[in-house]
Motif scaffolding. Structure first.
Motif, PDB file in Angstrom:
ATOM      1  N   THR B 363      -2.677 -17.048  58.234  1.00 37.59           N
ATOM      2  CA  THR B 363      -3.009 -16.756  56.845  1.00 37.59           C
ATOM      3  C   THR B 363      -4.470 -17.116  56.592  1.00 37.59           C
ATOM      4  O   THR B 363      -5.088 -17.850  57.366  1.00 37.59           O
ATOM      5  N   CYS B 365      -7.049 -18.656  53.590  1.00 34.15           N
ATOM      6  CA  CYS B 365      -6.964 -19.434  52.371  1.00 34.15           C
ATOM      7  C   CYS B 365      -8.317 -19.383  51.654  1.00 34.15           C
ATOM      8  O   CYS B 365      -9.363 -19.618  52.274  1.00 34.15           O
ATOM      9  N   THR B 366      -8.290 -19.017  50.383  1.00 34.25           N
ATOM     10  CA  THR B 366      -9.552 -18.975  49.617  1.00 34.25           C
ATOM     11  C   THR B 366      -9.403 -19.790  48.333  1.00 34.25           C
ATOM     12  O   THR B 366      -8.291 -20.020  47.850  1.00 34.25           O
ATOM     13  N   SER B 377      -9.346 -28.430  55.639  1.00 38.58           N
ATOM     14  CA  SER B 377      -8.366 -28.955  54.685  1.00 38.58           C
ATOM     15  C   SER B 377      -9.057 -29.694  53.538  1.00 38.58           C
ATOM     16  O   SER B 377      -8.600 -29.632  52.398  1.00 38.58           O
ATOM     17  N   ALA B 380      -9.920 -27.381  50.872  1.00 42.28           N
ATOM     18  CA  ALA B 380      -8.736 -26.958  50.114  1.00 42.28           C
ATOM     19  C   ALA B 380      -8.385 -28.007  49.060  1.00 42.28           C
ATOM     20  O   ALA B 380      -8.045 -27.680  47.920  1.00 42.28           O
ATOM     21  N   VAL B 386      -5.594 -22.486  45.088  1.00 44.15           N
ATOM     22  CA  VAL B 386      -6.016 -21.634  46.204  1.00 44.15           C
ATOM     23  C   VAL B 386      -5.192 -20.349  46.234  1.00 44.15           C
ATOM     24  O   VAL B 386      -4.124 -20.270  45.623  1.00 44.15           O
ATOM     25  N   HIS B 387      -5.758 -19.389  46.920  1.00 41.72           N
ATOM     26  CA  HIS B 387      -4.997 -18.171  47.239  1.00 41.72           C
ATOM     27  C   HIS B 387      -4.753 -18.141  48.736  1.00 41.72           C
ATOM     28  O   HIS B 387      -5.669 -18.406  49.515  1.00 41.72           O
ATOM     29  N   VAL B 388      -3.520 -17.853  49.104  1.00 42.63           N
ATOM     30  CA  VAL B 388      -3.200 -17.760  50.528  1.00 42.63           C
ATOM     31  C   VAL B 388      -2.840 -16.300  50.831  1.00 42.63           C
ATOM     32  O   VAL B 388      -1.901 -15.751  50.266  1.00 42.63           O
ATOM     33  N   PHE B 390      -1.505 -13.414  53.076  1.00 34.59           N
ATOM     34  CA  PHE B 390      -0.723 -12.973  54.230  1.00 34.59           C
ATOM     35  C   PHE B 390      -1.121 -11.539  54.529  1.00 34.59           C
ATOM     36  O   PHE B 390      -1.856 -10.920  53.747  1.00 34.59           O
ATOM     37  N   VAL B 394      -0.931 -11.589  48.748  1.00 34.79           N
ATOM     38  CA  VAL B 394      -1.543 -12.895  48.495  1.00 34.79           C
ATOM     39  C   VAL B 394      -0.631 -13.703  47.592  1.00 34.79           C
ATOM     40  O   VAL B 394      -0.021 -13.150  46.680  1.00 34.79           O
ATOM     41  N   SER B 396      -0.546 -17.346  45.175  1.00 34.58           N
ATOM     42  CA  SER B 396      -1.401 -18.420  44.661  1.00 34.58           C
ATOM     43  C   SER B 396      -0.653 -19.727  44.867  1.00 34.58           C
ATOM     44  O   SER B 396       0.577 -19.780  44.837  1.00 34.58           O
ATOM     45  N   VAL B 399      -2.852 -27.127  45.764  1.00 37.81           N
ATOM     46  CA  VAL B 399      -2.907 -28.110  46.843  1.00 37.81           C
ATOM     47  C   VAL B 399      -2.533 -29.478  46.290  1.00 37.81           C
ATOM     48  O   VAL B 399      -3.082 -29.920  45.279  1.00 37.81           O
TER      49      VAL B 399
END
Lengths: 79, 410
Positions: B363, B365-366, B377, B380, B386-388, B390, B394, B396, B399
């Motif tokens: 994935t 991560c942004t 990390s 993050a 964050v947006h993950v 796939f 995506v 949200s 963390v």
């Protein structure tokens, strides 16, 4: 792949794909066209796979009429 | 003169039957009887009982199981046959019968002779010449099938084509495959397929049968129609042991209709493997092309020549005349186009790679607000929201905590 390509027979599509691979290998295309050809290749591969997944064989029958001429009859489904 | 009355010998029934038996069985140990079959009955044991008759006489006959197995035609009432065997007497009944070791349709000998004569003649004429056998197309678009609509042959052919190469089109031409009408119908069908020209290969044949059943495929007219057919012909007549004249003339002979279909089209698995190979070659060559091109562009950008052009543009711009303006536009556009093209290529190619990688479970991560890619990390944790991404969408996420990974000892 264009509309036109959708109607390609299996062999035509395979030949085109083989041609693209050979041309890509030889570096025959400018860069941007290489990418287009690459994408066309992927689409042709998909098209060929889809053709190989067909559920029904297309069967046309050609029946001889009493006057000796042949006429195409109803398409039958494959068994 | 004395008349001597010769008394006829007196036999018991058993004695006379025994004598008759000895006479008949001794005299008729290997004979052929020609007659018409009637009252054919196959016993559960596998023995076949029948009567042979002609205009005014009948003879009982039997063919025991071990011999009946090798009979290769249908034993039907009314068929003229040649029965070869011996006579036996059944003493208990005072009857006799023919024990047939073999049965064949009358006229078969003539058929076999005709077969051999035609075979020799067509061979001498060069119709079987291996040099004129045509290669079959590797991937036909259309396969014509000339056979009986009712037989197992057409079912076997269609199901084999469906299983191996379902994208093929079938042009089915139903014809009778035995009897008087068969050969002319097969000839017309072959000529029609040949003149239409829309088939890439034609299968002509039928399931197995007796020499009589297969006879149409031993006719000269059929042999010649196969010979003149402009489409390559696969013959598929009967089983392994029946080699017809049609088989000899055809470009390829298949032992059965199923095998004909297997010969006509490639197997799906082979083709899929080939496609996979071509696609991966596509990717490999494109990557090589892009790598090559980008190194060349970098060289160009660094090169002295470009520096001079740039200098020229700057000078021209300073002169601010019409030529300079044109030169600037042209040069700028060329440079921009080149850069954009390269960017697009890189982005699309790496995008393709990334999608493939993400499909395997990776994935990206942004940061939810800035969209900045998070590479560690700690970043993050700093982002919180964050947006993950796939491969297919995506999500949200928030963390909560950073769980450090114990460092490996170096």
């Amino acid at each position: 792949m264009s509309e036109d390509d959708e109607s390609l027979t299996f062999e035509e599509a395979m030949k085109r794909l083989e041609r693209i691979v050979a041309d890509l290998e030889a570096g025959n295309y400018p860069l941007a066209e290489s990418l287009q050809k690459f994408e066309e290749g992927i689409a042709l591969g998909k098209h060929c796979r889809a053709l190989l997944e067909r559920a029904d064989l297309r069967v046309r029958t050609l029946v001889e009429a009493p006057d000796g001429t042949f006429q195409e009859g109803e398409a039958l489904d494959g068994e | 003169m004395t008349v001597v009355r010769v008394e006829p010998p007196v036999f018991s029934v058993g004695e006379i039957n025994a004598v008759v038996r000895e006479l008949l069985e001794g005299e008729f140990r290997d004979i052929v009887v020609r007659g018409e079959l009637s009252n054919v009955r196959e016993h559960g044991s596998g023995h076949v009982y029948f009567r042979l008759k002609d205009a005014g006489a009948q003879l009982a006959g039997v063919c025991f199981r071990s011999d009946a197995r090798s009979i290769d035609f249908d034993l039907e009432d009314g068929v003229q046959v040649l029965a070869r065997g011996r006579l036996t007497v059944y003493e208990a009944q005072g009857s006799y019968q023919l024990v047939a070791r073999s049965l064949e349709p009358a006229g078969r000998g003539e058929l076999e002779r005709a077969y051999r004569v035609l075979l020799a003649r067509l061979d001498a004429e060069g119709l079987f010449d291996p040099a004129r056998k045509r290669a079959l197309p590797r991937m036909p678009a259309t396969v014509a099938v000339i056979t009986s609509p009712g037989g197992a042959a057409v079912r076997d052919i269609l199901s084999t084509l469906q299983r191996r190469f379902p994208c093929v089109q079938v042009l089915f031409v139903p014809v009778p495959v035995q009897g008087e009408t068969a050969a002319p119908a097969i000839v017309r069908a072959l000529d029609e397929v040949s003149s239409r020209g829309d088939a890439d290969v034609v299968i002509v044949g039928r399931g197995g049968g007796s020499l009589e059943d297969l006879w149409a495929f031993n006719e000269e007219t059929v042999a010649r129609a196969i010979h003149r057919c402009r489409v390559p012909v696969i013959s598929a007549v009967g089983h392994e042991r029946d080699v017809t004249i049609a088989d000899h003339v055809a470009d390829v002979r298949a032992a059965t209709p199923t095998m004909a279909a297997e010969i006509a089209v490639p197997a799906r698995e082979e083709i899929l493997a080939q496609i996979a190979g071509l696609l991966s070659a596509c990717g490999r060559h494109l990557r090589a092309r892009v790598a090559h091109a980008s190194s060349r562009v970098n060289e160009m950008l660094r090169s002295y020549a470009l520096g001079r052009v740039r200098g020229g543009i700057e000078q021209a711009m300073q002169r601010s005349d019409f030529t300079a303006q044109r030169l600037r536009n042209a040069a700028l556009q060329r440079t921009l186009a080149l850069a954009a093209r390269l960017d697009t290529l890189h982005a699309r190619l790496s995008g393709l790679d990334a999608r493939e990688t993400m499909r395997r479970g990776f994935t990206v991560c942004t940061d939810a607000r800035s969209g900045v890619l998070l590479r560690a990390s700690a970043e993050a944790v700093a982002s919180r929201d964050v947006h993950v991404a796939f491969h297919d969408g995506v999500v949200s996420a928030r963390v909560e905590e950073r769980i450090p990974i114990p460092k490996e000892r170096s």
